[in-house]
Design an enzyme around this catalytic site. Structure first.
Site, PDB file in Angstrom:
ATOM      1  N   ARG A   9       0.830  -1.218   0.000  1.00  0.00           N
ATOM      2  CA  ARG A   9       0.000   0.000   0.000  1.00  0.00           C
ATOM      3  C   ARG A   9       0.861   1.263   0.000  1.00  0.00           C
ATOM      4  O   ARG A   9       0.436   2.305  -0.503  1.00  0.00           O
ATOM      5  CB  ARG A   9      -0.929  -0.004   1.212  1.00  0.00           C
ATOM      6  CG  ARG A   9      -2.028  -1.003   1.047  1.00  0.00           C
ATOM      7  CD  ARG A   9      -3.082  -0.875   2.097  1.00  0.00           C
ATOM      8  NE  ARG A   9      -4.207  -1.704   1.719  1.00  0.00           N
ATOM      9  CZ  ARG A   9      -5.216  -2.010   2.506  1.00  0.00           C
ATOM     10  NH1 ARG A   9      -5.264  -1.546   3.736  1.00  0.00           N
ATOM     11  NH2 ARG A   9      -6.208  -2.757   2.078  1.00  0.00           N
ATOM     12  N   LYS A  13     -22.612 -14.656  -0.275  1.00  0.00           N
ATOM     13  CA  LYS A  13     -24.010 -14.342   0.036  1.00  0.00           C
ATOM     14  C   LYS A  13     -24.717 -13.500  -1.009  1.00  0.00           C
ATOM     15  O   LYS A  13     -24.198 -12.484  -1.453  1.00  0.00           O
ATOM     16  CB  LYS A  13     -24.041 -13.546   1.352  1.00  0.00           C
ATOM     17  CG  LYS A  13     -23.622 -14.352   2.555  1.00  0.00           C
ATOM     18  CD  LYS A  13     -24.083 -13.618   3.799  1.00  0.00           C
ATOM     19  CE  LYS A  13     -23.192 -13.915   4.975  1.00  0.00           C
ATOM     20  NZ  LYS A  13     -22.888 -12.741   5.748  1.00  0.00           N
ATOM     21  N   GLY A  58     -11.481  -6.889  -2.831  1.00  0.00           N
ATOM     22  CA  GLY A  58     -11.962  -7.924  -1.923  1.00  0.00           C
ATOM     23  C   GLY A  58     -11.369  -9.294  -2.209  1.00  0.00           C
ATOM     24  O   GLY A  58     -10.188  -9.430  -2.526  1.00  0.00           O
ATOM     25  N   GLY A  81     -14.389  -2.433   0.244  1.00  0.00           N
ATOM     26  CA  GLY A  81     -15.704  -1.814   0.449  1.00  0.00           C
ATOM     27  C   GLY A  81     -15.937  -0.643  -0.485  1.00  0.00           C
ATOM     28  O   GLY A  81     -17.033  -0.484  -1.043  1.00  0.00           O
TER      29      GLY A  81
HETATM   30  P1  AMP Z   1     -17.561 -12.549  -0.691  1.00  0.00           P
HETATM   31  O1  AMP Z   1     -16.747 -11.935   0.418  1.00  0.00           O
HETATM   32  O2  AMP Z   1     -19.017 -12.340  -0.578  1.00  0.00           O
HETATM   33  O3  AMP Z   1     -17.006 -12.227  -2.054  1.00  0.00           O
HETATM   34  O4  AMP Z   1     -17.429 -14.124  -0.477  1.00  0.00           O
HETATM   35  C1  AMP Z   1     -16.209 -14.777  -0.489  1.00  0.00           C
HETATM   36  C2  AMP Z   1     -16.371 -16.109   0.154  1.00  0.00           C
HETATM   37  O5  AMP Z   1     -17.302 -16.878  -0.554  1.00  0.00           O
HETATM   38  C3  AMP Z   1     -15.088 -16.897   0.177  1.00  0.00           C
HETATM   39  O6  AMP Z   1     -14.656 -17.054   1.494  1.00  0.00           O
HETATM   40  C4  AMP Z   1     -15.472 -18.235  -0.440  1.00  0.00           C
HETATM   41  O7  AMP Z   1     -14.950 -19.351   0.247  1.00  0.00           O
HETATM   42  C5  AMP Z   1     -16.980 -18.227  -0.330  1.00  0.00           C
HETATM   43  N1  AMP Z   1     -17.592 -19.124  -1.326  1.00  0.00           N
HETATM   44  C6  AMP Z   1     -17.493 -19.069  -2.655  1.00  0.00           C
HETATM   45  N2  AMP Z   1     -18.136 -20.093  -3.224  1.00  0.00           N
HETATM   46  C7  AMP Z   1     -18.673 -20.846  -2.234  1.00  0.00           C
HETATM   47  C8  AMP Z   1     -19.445 -22.042  -2.206  1.00  0.00           C
HETATM   48  N3  AMP Z   1     -19.776 -22.680  -3.321  1.00  0.00           N
HETATM   49  N4  AMP Z   1     -19.819 -22.500  -0.993  1.00  0.00           N
HETATM   50  C9  AMP Z   1     -19.468 -21.855   0.136  1.00  0.00           C
HETATM   51  N5  AMP Z   1     -18.742 -20.725   0.153  1.00  0.00           N
HETATM   52  C10 AMP Z   1     -18.346 -20.220  -1.015  1.00  0.00           C
END
Ligand code: AMP
Length: 397
Positions: free
Chosen positions: A39, A200, A354, A378
């Site tokens: 950074r 999610k 992210g 974010g």
């Molecule tokens: P995000 O921070 O919302 O981008 O989510 C990232 C997280 O989603 C990571 O820690 C991944 O391990 C999780 N992830 C991605 N695909 C899956 C899946 N098929 N089942 C469970 N977790 C998942």
């Protein structure tokens, strides 16, 4: 928002001036030393530009979450050492960012030198966007440069109110983020595809809705895909699902259909009966009732690859699977490789911060192979969700 209203550092008269620069030096520390200086290196162009203009450079930053209290473990003192090593000029560290101590250190700093002031978040006024605190910060400069893209989504004193008291402009890092996340996505070369993954649905609904107004192709993968697949009536076994978001998933699919956006979802999977680091992946076309899908399968990889190769702009946010486990990182890495191939063919490829950036790190994939990899987690999400970012609004005033 009209990004053209934001002044650029290269357009300001900075010769011999005292310049206040908000940087993102929220770096990892280990044994009292900076463990990863990425950074700091990322601000090199802006700092060198200021030093070349014989400026007195006054840096302000935050580290960790001290919650408005003085916490020695979140001191920026180790960062001052690293800044001096990198830029090769004297760096004066002040044990406070306002008041007599800060004033004295800034006064003792000569042109062509740097002052780094202690953690802004030791003062609760910083996160409250307090005008009096901002005024005291503003005393340290004649011009304000915003270089901390990772914090522009926050209305804090050092990102928002400070610009009320000083002429402000964007440093080179912030300009690049605005160029790619703002202008390139607002006015994309077409076809424009977005690849959205992650855990999610609830975290990505705003993002999906905003992107549907802009993209030609929407590709969905990751844990969130299974809510969509279940909403379509598919067996998803024990895969991640949010039953409360089924209606919203249906609305997204309906909106895509109404707008003529081509929506692609996984057609095969890598499944396992246990969620663990050592779990083995089985490739299947249909998810068995007692298995969990933890990555997209090879047919899906090809489907997504072939679609992305037809596109001129690609935006990616969120992994396609549980990339933290080696046997389930393949799908996420395949998106990165397809984007690199598209970039080599002239497409613009943008990674929205992210966990997608963590995929690159894990897969040892060179960030330079993409048109842009956002430095803000974010902040980049909120930017692409179409929200106005207080730190940019303040500069555009
Ligand atoms: P995000 O921070 O919302 O981008 O989510 C990232 C997280 O989603 C990571 O820690 C991944 O391990 C999780 N992830 C991605 N695909 C899956 C899946 N098929 N089942 C469970 N977790 C998942």
């Amino acid at each position: 928002m009209n990004f053209d209203k934001i002044k650029k550092i290269q357009d300001m008269d900075l010769k011999d001036k005292k310049v206040l620069v908000r940087v993102d030096y929220n770096v990892p520390l280990k044994d009292g030393k900076v463990d990863n200086n990425k950074r700091i290196v990322a601000t090199e162009k802006t700092i060198k530009h200021l030093l070349a203009n014989n400026c007195r450079v006054v840096l302000i930053a935050h580290l960790g979450r001290p919650k408005g209290k003085v916490c020695p473990e979140f001191s920026l003192a180790p960062v001052a050492e690293e800044v001096q090593k990198l830029f090769g000029v004297p760096v004066h560290f002040a044990k406070d960012c306002i008041g007599a101590e800060a004033d004295a250190v800034v006064a003792a700093t000569k042109n062509g030198e740097i002052a780094l002031l202690e953690n802004l978040r030791f003062h609760p006024e910083e996160e409250k966007n307090d005008p009096e605190f901002a005024k005291q910060l503003a005393k340290h400069g004649e011009v304000f440069v915003q270089e901390a893209f990772g914090t522009v989504h926050r209305a804090h004193a050092s990102t928002s109110a400070v610009a009320d008291y000083l002429p402000g402009c964007a440093g080179f890092l912030v300009q690049k983020e605005v160029e790619f996340l703002g202008k390139a996505l607002e006015n994309p070369a077409r076809p424009f595809a977005a690849v959205i993954g992650g855990a999610k649905v609830s975290d990505k609904i705003l993002l999906l809705n905003n992107l549907l107004d802009k993209v030609n192709v929407l590709i969905i993968g990751g844990g969130m895909a299974y809510t969509f697949l279940k909403a379509k009536g598919m067996e998803i076994g024990k895969s991640l699902v949010d039953d409360t978001k089924m209606d919203e998933a249906k609305q997204v699919m309906q909106k895509a259909a109404d707008k003529g956006v081509k929506m692609l979802m996984p057609v095969d999977f890598r499944v396992s009966s246990e969620f663990s680091e050592t779990a083995t992946a089985t490739e299947v076309d249909a998810i068995p009732a007692d298995k969990e899908s933890m990555d997209i399968g090879p047919k899906t990889e090809k489907l997504f690859h072939d679609e992305l190769l037809k596109c001129k702009t690609i935006f990616w946010n969120g992994p396609m699977g549980v990339f933290e486990f080696p046997n389930f990182a393949h799908g996420s890495c395949s998106i990165a490789h397809a984007m690199i191939e598209a970039t080599q063919n002239g497409a613009i490829s943008i990674i929205g911060g992210g966990d997608s950036v963590n995929v690159l790190k894990k897969g040892k994939i060179d960030q330079k192979a993409f048109s842009h990899v956002s430095t803000g987690g974010g902040a980049s999400m909120e930017f692409v969700e179409g929200k106005e970012l207080p730190g940019l609004v303040a500069l555009a005033k």
